[in-house]
Design a protein around this motif. Structure first.
Motif, PDB file in Angstrom:
ATOM      1  N   CYS A   1       5.440  42.555  -2.071  1.00  0.00           N
ATOM      2  CA  CYS A   1       5.606  42.067  -0.702  1.00  0.00           C
ATOM      3  C   CYS A   1       4.689  42.817   0.262  1.00  0.00           C
ATOM      4  CB  CYS A   1       7.062  42.171  -0.281  1.00  0.00           C
ATOM      5  SG  CYS A   1       8.157  41.208  -1.352  1.00  0.00           S
ATOM      6  N   ILE A   2       4.602  44.126   0.087  1.00  0.00           N
ATOM      7  CA  ILE A   2       3.585  44.905   0.794  1.00  0.00           C
ATOM      8  C   ILE A   2       2.475  45.110  -0.225  1.00  0.00           C
ATOM      9  CG2 ILE A   2       3.080  47.068   1.988  1.00  0.00           C
ATOM     10  CD1 ILE A   2       5.962  47.087   2.920  1.00  0.00           C
ATOM     11  N   ASP A   3       1.470  44.250  -0.106  1.00  0.00           N
ATOM     12  CA  ASP A   3       0.569  43.930  -1.212  1.00  0.00           C
ATOM     13  C   ASP A   3      -0.863  44.359  -0.908  1.00  0.00           C
ATOM     14  OD1 ASP A   3      -0.927  42.721  -3.189  1.00  0.00           O
ATOM     15  OD2 ASP A   3      -0.010  40.757  -3.000  1.00  0.00           O
ATOM     16  N   GLY A   4      -1.310  45.412  -1.613  1.00  0.00           N
ATOM     17  CA  GLY A   4      -2.667  45.889  -1.385  1.00  0.00           C
ATOM     18  C   GLY A   4      -3.727  44.863  -1.712  1.00  0.00           C
TER      19      GLY A   4
ATOM     20  N   PHE B   1      -8.052  41.196   4.879  1.00  0.00           N
ATOM     21  CA  PHE B   1      -8.673  42.068   5.874  1.00  0.00           C
ATOM     22  C   PHE B   1      -9.793  42.915   5.275  1.00  0.00           C
ATOM     23  CE2 PHE B   1      -3.953  41.925   6.678  1.00  0.00           C
ATOM     24  CZ  PHE B   1      -4.007  40.867   7.596  1.00  0.00           C
ATOM     25  N   GLY B   2     -10.476  42.346   4.286  1.00  0.00           N
ATOM     26  CA  GLY B   2     -11.515  43.078   3.575  1.00  0.00           C
ATOM     27  C   GLY B   2     -12.738  43.396   4.403  1.00  0.00           C
TER      28      GLY B   2
ATOM     29  N   TYR C   1     -11.300  51.282   2.051  1.00  0.00           N
ATOM     30  CA  TYR C   1     -11.429  52.623   1.477  1.00  0.00           C
ATOM     31  C   TYR C   1     -10.046  53.207   1.198  1.00  0.00           C
ATOM     32  CZ  TYR C   1     -12.916  57.459   0.799  1.00  0.00           C
ATOM     33  OH  TYR C   1     -13.131  58.704   0.269  1.00  0.00           O
ATOM     34  N   TYR C   2      -9.124  53.041   2.139  1.00  0.00           N
ATOM     35  CA  TYR C   2      -7.761  53.546   1.942  1.00  0.00           C
ATOM     36  C   TYR C   2      -7.096  52.882   0.736  1.00  0.00           C
ATOM     37  CZ  TYR C   2      -2.755  54.090   2.529  1.00  0.00           C
ATOM     38  OH  TYR C   2      -1.429  54.348   2.294  1.00  0.00           O
TER      39      TYR C   2
END
Length: 344
Positions: free
Chosen positions: A245-248, A255-256, A263-264
């Motif tokens: 759900c909180i998906d890297g 938002f690339g 970087y984060y």
């Protein structure tokens, strides 16, 4: 260190990703408070067990994940996040339990779908994740009936989202779920609250039915991914993934174009410029940022949740985050839009 409203200097955590919130519906009930705290630069989260105050700074915040059943109250404020270059997306739960009265204070189904359309038009369908969560049964609501409702709702939601996330109610895992079902819903008076939980066979029937729906929508031109939330069942054979759900991965796709954020996501820390003003070299491999504070089956990346239990005014009968109705109403009455924390 931050300076509080009272002028005190205190230590604060400064998360890159903020969850707002698994514990309550901030967009629906606390939008003004949230944006006041954003302008002030910090808020206070109170640990529900130890009652210890944690100061949360917005200084390094790059992404906010909103969880809601009614984002309409927060939508007029979203331009502030755009101006501050803080990214965001929504986990928007739209269920259909109107006949059963399980969600007594959510807007009507038609109103929620209209809000989804307006939100998708404003920020893009990829940033609106539709949740049908949780899926539950009653003595009169069968898996076939529930699938029919999802099909009808999905046809109303066409084009508003690119992902459908679902889970099955788990009465045994949360004591509050059982007590809230008993207190709020006469449907379970005779059958018992555990009758809300689909059996293994019913879970499979629901999952296969949802997969077939998504295939049908895809054949009609609406591509929608399907995933479970914190479910251990392996449904990959049906094209159903385990959701984050909180998906890297989603954050990087959406938002690339933000190099510091990317970087984060790859390194677990924000980049620092060297003496010549150049940013750090991007790591080649993605680092695992799984949030180890969540359940084992949860795939979410690390974030800081700023919500508070027993403050959601929707009063849904299956809620794990609310205590008694009296406690919720007392906490909501204590809310101060100018306060450091949600209550008090």
């Amino acid at each position: 260190m931050i300076t509080t409203d009272s002028g005190e200097r205190v230590e604060a955590v400064a998360p890159v990703v903020i969850s707002a919130s698994r514990a309550t519906d901030i967009p629906a009930f606390y939008a003004e408070w949230f944006f006041r705290r954003l302008e002030r630069g910090y808020c206070v989260w109170v640990n529900p067990f130890s009652k210890r105050k944690v100061y949360v700074s917005f200084l390094r915040c790059k992404v906010i994940v909103f969880w809601t059943k009614n984002p309409a109250p927060i939508m007029p404020y979203l331009h502030i996040l755009d101006r501050k270059r803080i990214h965001y997306y929504f986990q928007f739960t739209i269920n259909d339990y109107e006949q059963e009265g399980l969600e007594p204070r959510v807007p009507s189904l038609g109103c929620r779908v209209d809000t989804a359309r307006r939100l998708a038009a404003m920020i893009g369908a990829g940033r609106v994740v539709w949740r049908f969560d949780p899926m539950l049964l009653t003595p009169s609501l069968t898996p076939h009936d529930l699938l029919a409702r999802v099909w009808r709702l999905g046809n109303m939601m066409r084009g508003c989202t690119e992902k459908l996330v679902f889970s099955f109610v788990d009465v045994g895992a949360y004591r509050r779920v059982a007590s809230n079902l008993r207190a709020s819903c006469s449907l379970f008076a005779q059958a018992g609250v555990t009758s809300a939980e689909p059996s293994a066979g019913q879970r499979l029937e629901l999952a296969v039915g949802l997969a077939r729906m998504c295939d049908r929508w895809a054949s009609d031109g609406w591509k929608i991914d399907l995933a479970t939330c914190a479910e251990e069942d392996d449904l990959g054979a049906y094209g159903i993934s385990h959701n984050c759900c909180i998906d890297g991965t989603l954050i990087e796709r959406l938002f690339g174009n933000d190099p510091e954020l990317v970087y984060y996501l790859h390194s677990g820390k924000l980049p620092l410029p060297d003496a010549g003003g150049h940013m750090s070299v991007m790591p080649l491999a993605r680092r695992s940022l799984k949030d180890r504070g969540q359940r084992k089956a949860c795939g979410c990346m690390v974030s800081k949740d700023i919500g508070m239990y027993s403050t959601c005014g929707h009063l849904c009968a299956y809620c794990y985050a609310n205590g008694s109705r009296m406690t919720v109403e007392r906490n909501m009455a204590a809310h101060n839009p100018g306060g450091e924390s949600l209550c008090g």
